[in-house]
Scaffold this motif. Structure first.
Motif, mmCIF file in Angstrom:
data_model
loop_
_atom_site.group_PDB
_atom_site.id
_atom_site.type_symbol
_atom_site.label_atom_id
_atom_site.label_comp_id
_atom_site.label_asym_id
_atom_site.label_seq_id
_atom_site.Cartn_x
_atom_site.Cartn_y
_atom_site.Cartn_z
ATOM 1 N N GLU A 125 -0.618 -21.586 25.120
ATOM 2 C CA GLU A 125 -0.603 -20.085 24.695
ATOM 3 C C GLU A 125 0.723 -19.979 23.634
ATOM 4 O O GLU A 125 0.871 -19.037 22.909
ATOM 5 N N ASP A 126 1.737 -20.720 23.998
ATOM 6 C CA ASP A 126 3.050 -20.785 23.105
ATOM 7 C C ASP A 126 2.557 -20.940 21.557
ATOM 8 O O ASP A 126 3.208 -20.139 20.791
ATOM 9 N N VAL A 127 1.882 -22.152 21.556
ATOM 10 C CA VAL A 127 1.539 -22.309 20.111
ATOM 11 C C VAL A 127 0.509 -21.301 19.466
ATOM 12 O O VAL A 127 0.896 -20.910 18.350
ATOM 13 N N ASP A 128 -0.437 -20.608 20.220
ATOM 14 C CA ASP A 128 -0.986 -19.461 19.836
ATOM 15 C C ASP A 128 -0.131 -18.529 19.295
ATOM 16 O O ASP A 128 -0.134 -17.704 18.475
ATOM 17 N N VAL A 129 0.916 -17.983 20.316
ATOM 18 C CA VAL A 129 1.740 -16.921 19.859
ATOM 19 C C VAL A 129 2.280 -17.030 18.683
ATOM 20 O O VAL A 129 2.717 -16.151 17.860
ATOM 21 N N GLU A 130 3.118 -18.460 18.404
ATOM 22 C CA GLU A 130 3.724 -18.866 17.341
ATOM 23 C C GLU A 130 2.928 -18.824 15.925
ATOM 24 O O GLU A 130 3.206 -18.272 15.049
ATOM 25 N N SER A 131 1.762 -19.190 16.183
ATOM 26 C CA SER A 131 0.620 -19.098 15.089
ATOM 27 C C SER A 131 0.277 -17.771 14.647
ATOM 28 O O SER A 131 0.306 -17.571 13.491
ATOM 29 N N ASN A 132 0.077 -16.810 15.729
ATOM 30 C CA ASN A 132 -0.223 -15.627 15.579
ATOM 31 C C ASN A 132 0.967 -14.675 14.838
ATOM 32 O O ASN A 132 0.648 -14.069 13.703
ATOM 33 N N SER A 133 2.176 -15.224 15.223
ATOM 34 C CA SER A 133 3.333 -14.404 14.447
ATOM 35 C C SER A 133 3.505 -14.860 13.035
ATOM 36 O O SER A 133 3.843 -13.939 12.184
ATOM 37 N N LYS A 134 3.385 -15.958 12.897
ATOM 38 C CA LYS A 134 3.350 -16.578 11.423
ATOM 39 C C LYS A 134 2.181 -15.884 10.674
ATOM 40 O O LYS A 134 2.419 -15.533 9.292
ATOM 41 N N GLY A 135 0.949 -16.025 11.299
ATOM 42 C CA GLY A 135 -0.202 -15.512 10.596
ATOM 43 C C GLY A 135 -0.251 -14.131 10.302
ATOM 44 O O GLY A 135 -0.783 -13.385 9.321
ATOM 45 N N HIS A 136 0.515 -13.399 11.041
ATOM 46 C CA HIS A 136 0.828 -11.789 11.001
ATOM 47 C C HIS A 136 1.833 -11.442 9.661
ATOM 48 O O HIS A 136 1.571 -10.458 9.168
ATOM 49 N N LEU A 137 2.517 -12.296 9.290
ATOM 50 C CA LEU A 137 3.387 -12.073 8.234
ATOM 51 C C LEU A 137 2.804 -12.419 7.146
ATOM 52 O O LEU A 137 3.213 -11.740 5.826
ATOM 53 N N LEU A 138 1.931 -13.245 6.772
ATOM 54 C CA LEU A 138 1.227 -13.531 5.523
ATOM 55 C C LEU A 138 0.499 -12.558 4.993
ATOM 56 O O LEU A 138 0.817 -12.154 3.776
ATOM 57 N N TRP B 111 1.086 -9.322 5.249
ATOM 58 C CA TRP B 111 2.119 -8.445 4.707
ATOM 59 C C TRP B 111 2.911 -8.642 3.402
ATOM 60 O O TRP B 111 3.248 -8.191 2.761
ATOM 61 N N GLY B 112 3.173 -9.950 3.666
ATOM 62 C CA GLY B 112 3.903 -10.540 2.709
ATOM 63 C C GLY B 112 3.145 -10.694 1.112
ATOM 64 O O GLY B 112 3.737 -10.310 0.194
ATOM 65 N N LEU B 113 1.945 -10.931 1.335
ATOM 66 C CA LEU B 113 1.167 -10.906 0.062
ATOM 67 C C LEU B 113 0.966 -9.574 -0.259
ATOM 68 O O LEU B 113 0.568 -9.246 -1.540
ATOM 69 N N LEU B 114 0.829 -8.599 0.397
ATOM 70 C CA LEU B 114 0.538 -7.034 0.063
ATOM 71 C C LEU B 114 1.904 -6.748 -0.505
ATOM 72 O O LEU B 114 1.903 -5.896 -1.688
ATOM 73 N N ILE B 115 3.232 -7.013 -0.191
ATOM 74 C CA ILE B 115 4.265 -6.554 -0.770
ATOM 75 C C ILE B 115 4.276 -7.394 -2.182
ATOM 76 O O ILE B 115 4.718 -6.549 -3.020
ATOM 77 N N GLY C 138 4.241 -6.903 -8.003
ATOM 78 C CA GLY C 138 3.605 -7.297 -9.144
ATOM 79 C C GLY C 138 3.121 -6.211 -9.767
ATOM 80 O O GLY C 138 3.145 -6.230 -11.277
ATOM 81 N N PHE C 139 2.174 -5.247 -9.178
ATOM 82 C CA PHE C 139 1.536 -4.051 -9.771
ATOM 83 C C PHE C 139 2.568 -3.271 -10.390
ATOM 84 O O PHE C 139 2.742 -2.776 -11.367
ATOM 85 N N ILE C 140 3.587 -2.905 -9.505
ATOM 86 C CA ILE C 140 4.927 -1.995 -10.111
ATOM 87 C C ILE C 140 5.679 -2.548 -11.226
ATOM 88 O O ILE C 140 5.745 -1.953 -12.364
ATOM 89 N N GLY C 141 5.587 -4.110 -11.149
ATOM 90 C CA GLY C 141 6.523 -4.505 -12.433
ATOM 91 C C GLY C 141 5.503 -4.616 -13.372
ATOM 92 O O GLY C 141 5.999 -4.339 -14.665
#
Length: 108
Positions: free
Chosen positions: A76-89, A91-95, A100-103
Motif C-alpha cells: 500500500e505504501d508503494v502504491d501511494v508513492e507511485s500514485n503521487s508521482k504518477g499524479h504529478l506527471l 500536470w507537469g506535461l500540461l504546464i 510551449g504554446f504561449i512561448g
C-alpha cells in the motif's frame, strides 16, 4: 495399531498403583490398577501432544497472518508513492505544453 507403552510410563503407573494399594489387595488387582493408570497416562500424553500441535498450528498461522499484513502495508505504501508521482506527471506535461504554446505565440 496402538503404540507400545514405554517402560518409564509402566514404572510410573506401578509406583502409583503400589502407593494407593490397600491392605490385603492381591498382586493381580494391583497390576490391573497399574494397567488402568498406564492407559490414563498414555491418553493424557496423547492429549498434550495434540494440544501442542494445535498451539503450533495456531502460532504459525498468526505469524503468517502478521507477515501478510506487513506485506500488504508495504505494498500500500508503494502504491501511494507511485500514485503521487504518477499524479504529478500529467500536470507537469500540461504546464509544459501550455508554456510551449504561449512561448510559440509570443515568438511568432
Amino acid at each position: 495399531m496402538a503404540k507400545p507403552i514405554s517402560t518409564e510410563t509402566q514404572n510410573e503407573a506401578m509406583k502409583v498403583a503400589k502407593a494407593t494399594q490397600k491392605p490385603g489387595q492381591a498382586k493381580e488387582q494391583t497390576k490391573l490398577i497399574a494397567l488402568g493408570i498406564e492407559k490414563g497416562i498414555a491418553e493424557y500424553k496423547k492429549q498434550q501432544k495434540s494440544k501442542a500441535r494445535d498451539r503450533d498450528k495456531s502460532r504459525k498461522q498468526d505469524i503468517k497472518a502478521k507477515a501478510r499484513a506487513a506485506e500488504s502495508e508495504v505494498n500500500e505504501d508503494v502504491d501511494v508513492e507511485s500514485n503521487s508521482k504518477g499524479h504529478l506527471l500529467p500536470w507537469g506535461l500540461l504546464i509544459i505544453s501550455w508554456l510551449g504554446f504561449i512561448g510559440y505565440i509570443v515568438i511568432k
